[in-house]
Design an enzyme around this catalytic site. Structure first.
Site, PDB file in Angstrom:
ATOM      1  N   GLU A 128       8.486   0.849  -0.209  1.00  0.00           N
ATOM      2  CA  GLU A 128       8.663  -0.743  -0.885  1.00  0.00           C
ATOM      3  C   GLU A 128       9.522  -0.495  -1.612  1.00  0.00           C
ATOM      4  OE1 GLU A 128       3.790  -2.200  -2.160  1.00  0.00           O
ATOM      5  OE2 GLU A 128       5.771  -2.098  -3.403  1.00  0.00           O
TER       6      GLU A 128
ATOM      7  N   HIS B 215       5.426  -5.273  -8.308  1.00  0.00           N
ATOM      8  CA  HIS B 215       4.678  -6.933  -8.558  1.00  0.00           C
ATOM      9  C   HIS B 215       3.385  -6.076  -8.128  1.00  0.00           C
ATOM     10  CE1 HIS B 215       5.609  -6.213  -3.655  1.00  0.00           C
ATOM     11  NE2 HIS B 215       4.817  -5.699  -3.786  1.00  0.00           N
TER      12      HIS B 215
ATOM     13  N   HIS C 110       1.753  -8.375   1.963  1.00  0.00           N
ATOM     14  CA  HIS C 110       0.308  -6.773   2.077  1.00  0.00           C
ATOM     15  C   HIS C 110      -0.553  -7.535   3.104  1.00  0.00           C
ATOM     16  CE1 HIS C 110       1.842  -7.043  -1.651  1.00  0.00           C
ATOM     17  NE2 HIS C 110       1.862  -5.766  -1.997  1.00  0.00           N
TER      18      HIS C 110
ATOM     19  N   HIS D  12       4.702   5.329  -6.347  1.00  0.00           N
ATOM     20  CA  HIS D  12       3.294   5.237  -6.809  1.00  0.00           C
ATOM     21  C   HIS D  12       2.587   5.843  -4.690  1.00  0.00           C
ATOM     22  CE1 HIS D  12       4.502   1.306  -4.619  1.00  0.00           C
ATOM     23  NE2 HIS D  12       3.042   0.975  -4.673  1.00  0.00           N
TER      24      HIS D  12
END
Lengths: 130, 279
Positions: free
Chosen positions: B240, B12, B59, B193
């Site tokens: 995540e 996302h 977030h 990431h």
């Protein structure tokens, strides 16, 4: 018994755990306040006065005003929060990474070439050898 | 009765939302990524789910540091795309399904998953970017969404094994809902990431490939990956990926992988995408 921080040997990484979260609470709440336009305007108009609403440490306050991105993380900041302060200064996520890694615009080229390789970047000891 | 037909895993990355919203989705940088979802748009048009159960992380938008629920289930009638600091995304308001949400909330708690109930919630790119990748730019999203927000911002995120077990409990909940609804489950975020400090930019394609293989073929083994492995091998934000286990847990033991796509980079991130159908 204290919780064992088995992730402390990962190089160039500050894991935002509960100790960091407690340390950085007011700093992070300052950063996230900049998500909203009226707060951004207030900070822009009077940075010193605006930031003083948030009871952070003098060191955190200086790091925030001086845009010391790695230090902010070390002092309890979390990247999803500090990135809002960066956005306030017109710095996007990729440019922020360029600043944190000291690579500048070479960072984007590294990502296009496949990113930072995992080899040599798993353990602090691998960085110490360099 | 309601049933789960399929699952979608999807990164996302916020830059993908920006690319779609500003009309640069076909340029040299983003074009290859959006091309990887052309199959997916066709697939979901044929699949026609009645509801999407979407697992994502907020977030620090709906939840800043004041409140950090590990699992928060959306039970609202609609979810407005939030202003994340540069204005809300110009995408449709996400419609909810309150009756199904309420049913799932009750079933989960009685099944020992003590989730937080959100009767009002703004949603950020974590939820809207996967919808964009799967549906493009419609005037309205084609079906209602039941969102499940998972904390992955403050360590520790819930364990992969717990996420997988939650997926199974979600399935039990959905399958006991009396209306005949076809549900597709989305697990979002990832892949490898790291956005922060001097190791930012870490990508581990070999690990990502292994993760996808485990998720599809040996889901319990995949769900047993511990936190330190995500942090070290997939980067601090790669954790995540625990959210993909919720999706996988909601599917059959055996699934058919009908689509896989992987691309480096989107901004700072490896983009991973799977479509799985229940066999």
């Amino acid at each position: 018994m204290a919780i064992d921080k088995i992730y402390d040997d990962i190089p160039g990484t500050v894991v935002f755990d509960s100790d960091q979260a407690i340390k950085g609470y007011h700093l992070n709440q300052f950063c996230i306040s900049l998500r909203l336009a009226p707060n951004r305007e207030a900070f822009k108009a009077d940075p010193q006065n605006y930031i003083d609403q948030f009871p952070m440490t003098p060191e955190q306050r200086e790091a925030a005003l001086n845009q010391e991105w790695n230090l902010l993380l070390e002092l309890g900041g979390n990247i999803y929060y500090t990135s809002k302060l960066a956005a306030f200064h017109g710095i996007n996520f990729q440019n922020l990474a360029g600043l944190m890694t000291g690579m500048g615009s070479d960072y984007r080229d590294m990502m296009i070439a496949g990113g930072r390789n995992i080899d040599g970047n798993r353990y602090q000891s691998e960085w110490d050898e360099k | 009765m309601a049933y789960i037909s399929s699952g979608v895993a999807c990164s996302h990355v916020p830059a993908l939302g920006v690319a779609s919203d500003t009309g640069i989705a076909n340029d040299d940088y983003y074009g290859p990524i959006f091309k990887g979802f052309e199959f997916s748009k066709q697939w979901i048009e044929n699949e026609k789910p009645d509801v999407i159960f979407l697992v994502y992380n907020d977030h620090c938008t709906a939840f800043d540091a004041r409140i950090i629920p590990t699992f928060a289930l959306g039970c609202a009638s609609e979810y407005v795309p939030a202003d994340e600091g540069w204005g809300p995304r110009p995408v449709p308001v996400v419609q909810g399904h309150r009756e199904l949400s309420a049913h799932i909330a009750q079933s989960l708690i009685l099944d020992s998953f003590d989730i937080t109930i959100m009767n009002e919630m703004e949603v950020d790119h974590g939820l809207t970017v996967p919808l964009t990748m799967m549906f493009g730019q419609p005037d309205e999203w084609p079906c209602p969404v039941v969102p499940l927000a998972v904390n992955v911002v403050q360590y520790p995120a819930p364990l992969g094994s717990r996420c997988y077990a939650l997926g199974k409990a979600i399935r039990t909940a959905i399958e006991s809902y009396p209306d005949n609804l076809k549900v597709c489950v989305f697990g979002t975020g990832g892949m490898s990431h790291q956005l922060q400090h001097k190791r930012a930019g870490l990508i581990n394609s070999e690990w990502d490939d292994r993760f996808m293989n485990l998720l599809v073929n040996e889901p319990e083994k995949g769900a047993s990956i511990d936190h330190i492995e995500y942090l070290r091998e997939a980067g601090s934000e790669g954790i995540e990926l625990v959210m993909w286990h919720v999706m996988r847990g909601a599917l059959n033991e055996q699934v058919e992988e009908v689509h896989r796509f992987y691309h480096v980079p989107a901004s700072n991130t490896a983009v991973g995408h799977l479509i799985l159908e229940n066999k």
